[in-house]
Design an enzyme around this catalytic site. Structure first.
Site, short mmCIF file in Angstrom:
data_model
loop_
_atom_site.label_atom_id
_atom_site.label_comp_id
_atom_site.label_asym_id
_atom_site.label_seq_id
_atom_site.Cartn_x
_atom_site.Cartn_y
_atom_site.Cartn_z
N ASP A 1 -61.81 -12.14 -65.84
CA ASP A 1 -61.37 -13.33 -65.11
C ASP A 1 -61.92 -13.28 -63.69
OD1 ASP A 1 -59.70 -11.39 -63.89
OD2 ASP A 1 -58.14 -11.81 -65.38
N ASP B 1 -61.10 -14.02 -59.71
CA ASP B 1 -60.06 -14.27 -58.73
C ASP B 1 -60.68 -14.67 -57.40
OD1 ASP B 1 -58.07 -13.54 -60.54
OD2 ASP B 1 -58.34 -11.42 -60.09
N ASP C 1 -55.52 -2.47 -53.94
CA ASP C 1 -55.15 -1.15 -54.44
C ASP C 1 -56.26 -0.10 -54.31
OD1 ASP C 1 -56.52 -2.53 -56.43
OD2 ASP C 1 -54.95 -2.33 -57.96
P1 ATP Z 1 -58.99 -6.55 -64.51
O1 ATP Z 1 -58.93 -8.05 -64.29
O2 ATP Z 1 -60.25 -6.05 -65.07
O3 ATP Z 1 -57.79 -6.05 -65.18
P2 ATP Z 1 -58.69 -6.52 -61.67
O4 ATP Z 1 -59.06 -5.47 -60.65
O5 ATP Z 1 -59.35 -7.83 -61.53
O6 ATP Z 1 -58.96 -5.87 -63.08
P3 ATP Z 1 -56.25 -7.97 -61.46
O7 ATP Z 1 -54.92 -7.60 -61.95
O8 ATP Z 1 -56.94 -9.14 -62.03
O9 ATP Z 1 -57.13 -6.67 -61.65
O10 ATP Z 1 -56.14 -8.10 -59.88
C1 ATP Z 1 -57.18 -8.63 -59.08
C2 ATP Z 1 -57.27 -7.88 -57.76
O11 ATP Z 1 -56.04 -8.00 -57.06
C3 ATP Z 1 -57.49 -6.39 -57.89
O12 ATP Z 1 -58.84 -6.06 -58.03
C4 ATP Z 1 -56.90 -5.87 -56.61
O13 ATP Z 1 -57.80 -6.04 -55.54
C5 ATP Z 1 -55.72 -6.78 -56.39
N1 ATP Z 1 -54.49 -6.23 -57.00
C6 ATP Z 1 -53.98 -6.51 -58.22
N2 ATP Z 1 -52.84 -5.86 -58.44
C7 ATP Z 1 -52.61 -5.14 -57.32
C8 ATP Z 1 -51.57 -4.26 -56.91
N3 ATP Z 1 -50.56 -4.00 -57.74
N4 ATP Z 1 -51.66 -3.73 -55.69
C9 ATP Z 1 -52.68 -4.02 -54.86
N5 ATP Z 1 -53.69 -4.81 -55.19
C10 ATP Z 1 -53.67 -5.38 -56.39
MG MG Z 2 -58.97 -9.58 -62.68
#
Ligand code: ATP
Ligand code: MG
Length: 455
Positions: free
Chosen positions: A66, A68, A154
């Site tokens: 996805d 963001d 994170d």
């Molecule tokens: P994926 O979509 O592959 O699971 P992602 O890194 O994109 O991985 P998401 O849950 O979509 O994970 O979150 C998008 C972004 O938001 C992360 O890359 C991070 O920068 C931030 N993020 C998400 N959850 C947290 C958290 N619990 N604490 C801090 N930052 C977060």
């Molecule tokens: Mg993501």
């Protein structure tokens, strides 16, 4: 490990701006809808970036699942720009821009809870950001600058921001170097960051497995003594997070890391004690289920969370059922039904399981008791059951692990499904000859009362 200060130091981050040649991301890899959102925000005068997993994945040559977006526009300002926008979330308020099946998430830069922005006064700030006594962030709606936003992300690999106006990536925490080193590290002091949000411990193992990275020593050590904090996370939030762990296509690897870091215990307290011995049938069963799940995902087949949860709770149910039979003298059928309810009830104190999944789990479990009973029309009725296929797949894995009569039963069902009408009849006759006489006395008596017509 020291307690760590909740204050962040600006020297923590040392942003580097990477040109297109340096980061290698091209617009072709980016979803058209995400680009539309970026352009619209930019033309309305706002800053907007792609951020997080999508930038990380594109830099690693992976396909993001996805996209963001993060911006200095507030959620209400975002809503004003898009007809197809809905605002969601209380703990973390953000905008969803909906394009058919694709949703682009647009968040506003988050700030530190100690600081206020020009858009939010001091009083409002208190209701926007909230932290528990353990340091857990309960509400996170204080807006801030891009630098503050980056510090609050994170992992270092997740704090890279792509801007479509000049195609640069701003890498706040040396994420590109971490990708090269295959190193997964939290931004800031690990203990503070896990306390703020214990789900980050689950994210650590998930990313380590998915991205084939090693969790840095500091980020790894803290998990060992903070893992129990996961039991403070609301069950509804954990449902999503836990499913992500096991449907990444790297479920087995993730599970092994969870065992290593003691993360199964707070999530599945009834299962964890059965997994202490890695050679136990319980351990082997879970591993086999995860191997199958990974295979299915990596070959584009569907998986359902119900199957996984049914598997995770299967041996706790069996154990509890046995106990009820031994200690309370219940018959198997009753003990089994009570055990299913008890085990499920205890599990949902930790992880919420939506009804549509728990009812399928019950079907899978109940069918395990029915699958051995194949006489007469029963075998045909079972084949017609809407959850037969899942229950059969479940039985197959049990058979593989336990062998013996369970494996024979699973093989019988494999053959029965593939057989034609005549072969099926023959299989049932053979079954009756082999087992019928010993197990079903009442049936025999009844058949005496109603003698078959002479042939
Ligand atoms: P994926 O979509 O592959 O699971 P992602 O890194 O994109 O991985 P998401 O849950 O979509 O994970 O979150 C998008 C972004 O938001 C992360 O890359 C991070 O920068 C931030 N993020 C998400 N959850 C947290 C958290 N619990 N604490 C801090 N930052 C977060
Ligand atoms: Mg993501």
């Amino acid at each position: 490990m020291t307690g760590g200060s909740p204050e962040y130091h600006s020297e923590l981050l040392d942003p580097v701006v990477l040109s297109r040649a340096e980061h290698g991301i091209s617009r072709e890899g980016i979803s058209d809808n995400a680009l539309k959102v970026l352009y619209r925000l930019n033309s309305a005068g706002f800053d907007a970036y792609l951020v997080g997993g999508c930038v990380r994945d594109l830099m690693m040559g992976l396909h993001p699942k996805d996209f963001d977006v993060v911006t200095n526009a507030t959620p209400d300002e975002v809503k004003g720009l898009f007809k197809n926008c809905r605002l969601i979330g209380r703990r973390f308020r953000l905008a969803h821009i909906v394009f058919g099946r694709e949703i682009i998430e647009v968040a506003t830069f988050r700030g530190h809870h100690q600081s206020a922005t020009t858009k939010q006064n001091e009083k409002a700030k208190e209701t926007l950001g909230k932290q528990s006594q353990e340091g857990q962030i309960l509400r996170d709606n204080v807006f801030g600058t891009i630098e503050e936003d980056a510090e609050r992300r994170d992992f270092t690999v997740n704090a890279m921001y792509y801007r479509v106006t000049d195609f640069t990536v701003t890498d706040f925490a040396r994420g590109m170097q971490a990708i090269k080193d295959k190193r997964l590290a939290l931004i800031g002091d690990p203990e503070t960051r896990y306390r703020e949000d214990p789900v980050r411990m689950l994210r650590a193992v998930r990313f380590a497995a998915k991205l084939n990275m090693r969790i840095s020593d500091e980020s790894a050590d803290a998990i060992h003594h903070l893992n129990s904090l996961l039991s403070n996370i609301p069950p509804a939030r954990l449902f999503e997070e836990v499913i992500k762990l096991f449907i990444s296509g790297q479920g087995l690897e993730t599970y092994k890391l969870m065992l290593e870091f003691g993360l199964i215990q707070p999530l599945f307290p009834q299962l964890a004690p059965l997994l202490v011995d890695p050679n136990s049938r319980e351990s082997k069963f879970i591993e086999q289920v995860l191997i199958n799940t990974d295979n299915r995902i990596n070959t584009g087949q569907r998986v359902t969370p119900a199957f996984l949860y049914a598997a995770f709770l299967w041996y706790p149910i069996e154990e509890h059922c046995q106990k009820l039979m031994d200690e309370a003298g219940l018959i198997q059928f009753d003990a089994y039904n009570i055990a299913m309810n008890d085990v499920l009830h205890r599990q949902i104190q930790r992880i919420m399981i939506p009804k549509r999944f728990s009812s399928m789990m019950r079907d899978i479990w109940q069918l395990q008791l029915r699958l051995p009973k194949r006489f007469g029309r029963r075998a045909y009725q079972l084949l017609e059951h809407p959850k037969f296929r899942a229950a059969y797949d479940f039985l197959l894995i049990r058979g593989q692990i336990e062998g013996g009569s369970l494996l024979e039963l699973a093989d019988w069902w494999t053959e029965f499904q593939e057989a034609d009408v005549e072969q099926r009849k023959a299989m049932l006759i053979k079954l009756r000859e082999e087992e019928g006489g010993q197990t079903k006395r009442p049936r025999k008596r009844r058949s005496k009362k109603r003698p078959k017509p002479q042939q």
